[in-house]
Design an enzyme around this catalytic site. Structure first.
Site, PDB file in Angstrom:
ATOM      1  N   PHE A  26       3.489   2.641   6.513  1.00  0.00           N
ATOM      2  CA  PHE A  26       3.650   3.869   5.729  1.00  0.00           C
ATOM      3  C   PHE A  26       2.866   5.027   6.351  1.00  0.00           C
ATOM      4  CE2 PHE A  26       1.711   6.674   2.599  1.00  0.00           C
ATOM      5  CZ  PHE A  26       2.813   7.162   1.910  1.00  0.00           C
ATOM      6  N   ASP A  27       1.599   4.798   6.701  1.00  0.00           N
ATOM      7  CA  ASP A  27       0.751   5.859   7.254  1.00  0.00           C
ATOM      8  C   ASP A  27       1.363   6.457   8.514  1.00  0.00           C
ATOM      9  OD1 ASP A  27      -0.732   3.732   5.841  1.00  0.00           O
ATOM     10  OD2 ASP A  27      -2.462   5.043   6.123  1.00  0.00           O
ATOM     11  N   THR A  28       1.759   5.559   9.430  1.00  0.00           N
ATOM     12  CA  THR A  28       2.315   6.020  10.702  1.00  0.00           C
ATOM     13  C   THR A  28       3.590   6.815  10.480  1.00  0.00           C
ATOM     14  OG1 THR A  28       1.393   4.095  11.846  1.00  0.00           O
ATOM     15  CG2 THR A  28       3.188   5.271  12.933  1.00  0.00           C
TER      16      THR A  28
ATOM     17  N   ARG B  18       0.828  -1.201   0.000  1.00  0.00           N
ATOM     18  CA  ARG B  18       0.000   0.000   0.000  1.00  0.00           C
ATOM     19  C   ARG B  18       0.866   1.255   0.000  1.00  0.00           C
ATOM     20  NH1 ARG B  18      -3.720   1.265   5.151  1.00  0.00           N
ATOM     21  NH2 ARG B  18      -1.657   1.453   6.064  1.00  0.00           N
TER      22      ARG B  18
END
Length: 405
Positions: free
Chosen positions: A192-194, A82
């Protein structure tokens, strides 16, 4: 290898990215729902289906949707991830605001307008949907609820994150912020988001949180245990990078014109903590060396030798750990400046020894160590300020270069 449909001639304001892997059952319905909702918004847009190495009919369905629906395009990649998909699409997009949402649409699309509006107005740099902030409505099982809340508590305690929900699949970012941050994000999967949010927060960027209505997808194929282990490894890696100052977050803040007040405060706190750790190790080493040298020489000479050895080690450790200075450049100068600070420390410690010997002609060596330890603790604050404001202070040329960037 990867392929992408050409972008529209005129860049849209919004680029809504939907990463997919083997989503042949859900993709068509999701894209139709998203495009119908976007048509009700007052901004230009496009939808990008980011196919992550699907092995089912997902690529075929995606290309068919791109032919049938205006404003839909496809990016096809040969590798899963992702984060990898978002990096690729966001890096290439010319839209002003880059949006990401999960294909299952667990988040109610009515949150899209409040998500992107602060970014289009310039009020915020990033926006995230939050299932854990006041006003949100969440339907999910106790296991997922516990994991989500536990993960965010972990982020707050280890990385000092202030945002409430790192993993909700509903986020947006302004293109300039994405261009500055994406090269620093190492993870290509679920962390990735974090990582993106922590780096943004440490750079002084403003993160806007939107309470969302969220319903858990019972058919979710996320491996919770494997994802949790990957996240723990990501936290360890990112935490170490932040502690050692390897990330040029000050440059990001300067490029985007942010004050970095919160980020600077966080960095100062980290520097103080690391400086204290190095100082404790140096003080212990000094005491041991002093007692060893004291066996063969007088107190003043033993003090000088112990200070010389620990000063060189202290400067090297603080250079690498506390202030994140790498490479041989200015190494000799830094050590010379460190020795100058040593001179001030030597004057204070020698003075304390002189006072002690004036009070007692033959003090016990242990008493001498105690007095010198107290003197060294008083020198600690002076040493930290000297390192921060003088020895490891960025050069005026570097400051000017960062400001120009």
């Amino acid at each position: 290898m990867s392929a992408a449909e050409p972008l529209a001639e005129e860049a849209p304001l919004l680029d809504v990215v939907i990463p997919v892997h083997n989503e042949e059952a859900a993709l068509a319905d999701t894209v139709h729902r998203v495009t119908r909702h976007l048509e009700r918004l007052p901004w230009s847009w496009q939808v990008t289906v980011a196919d992550n190495a699907s092995t089912d009919a997902t690529p075929i369905i995606a290309r068919r949707l791109a032919r049938e629906l205006a404003g839909v395009r496809v990016v096809t990649m040969s590798e899963k991830g992702r984060g990898r998909a978002l990096k690729r699409v966001w890096s290439e997009s010319t839209a002003e605001v880059l949006v990401y949402m999960d294909v299952d649409l667990s988040t109610d699309l009515n949150a899209l307008l409040p998500l992107v509006a602060p970014l289009l107005s310039g009020h915020s740099d990033l926006a995230i949907g939050s299932r854990l902030t006041r006003g949100s409505s969440v339907v999910r099982g106790p296991k997922r609820e516990l994991v989500s809340r536990g993960y965010n508590v972990l982020l707050r305690s280890t990385l000092r994150a202030r945002f409430t929900d790192a993993q909700c699949g509903f986020k947006a970012i302004r293109r300039p912020a994405a261009q500055a941050l994406l090269p620093l994000v190492q993870d290509d999967t679920w962390f990735f988001d974090t990582e993106l949010l922590v780096l943004a927060e440490r750079s002084g960027l403003r993160i806007h949180e939107v309470p969302v209505d969220w319903v858990d997808d019972p058919d979710s194929r996320v491996d919770v245990l494997r994802t949790a282990l990957d996240d723990l490894r990501g936290i360890r890696r990112l935490g170490w990078s932040l502690l050692t100052g390897r990330l040029p977050l000050a440059t990001v803040s300067t490029e985007l014109g942010r004050t970095q007040s919160r980020a600077a405060a966080g960095r100062t706190g980290t520097q103080v903590a690391l400086f204290v750790c190095v100082g404790i190790a140096s003080t212990i080493a000094y005491a041991v060396l002093y007692l060893l040298f004291r066996q063969v020489t007088g107190g003043q000479v033993a003090n000088l030798l112990a200070l010389l050895v620990t000063a060189v080690g202290n400067t090297a450790a603080n250079r690498w750990l506390t202030f994140g200075v790498r490479g041989p450049q200015h190494l000799v100068r830094h050590q010379v400046q460190g020795l100058a600070v040593l001179g001030a420390g030597l004057a204070m410690t020698s003075g304390s020894l002189a006072v002690l010997h004036a009070w007692s002609a033959t003090p016990h060596p242990v008493v001498e160590v105690l007095v010198l330890t107290v003197a060294n603790l008083l020198v600690t604050l002076m040493r930290f300020l000297a390192m921060r404001l003088w020895i490891f202070r960025p050069s005026p040329a570097l400051v000017e270069e960062l400001s120009a960037g």
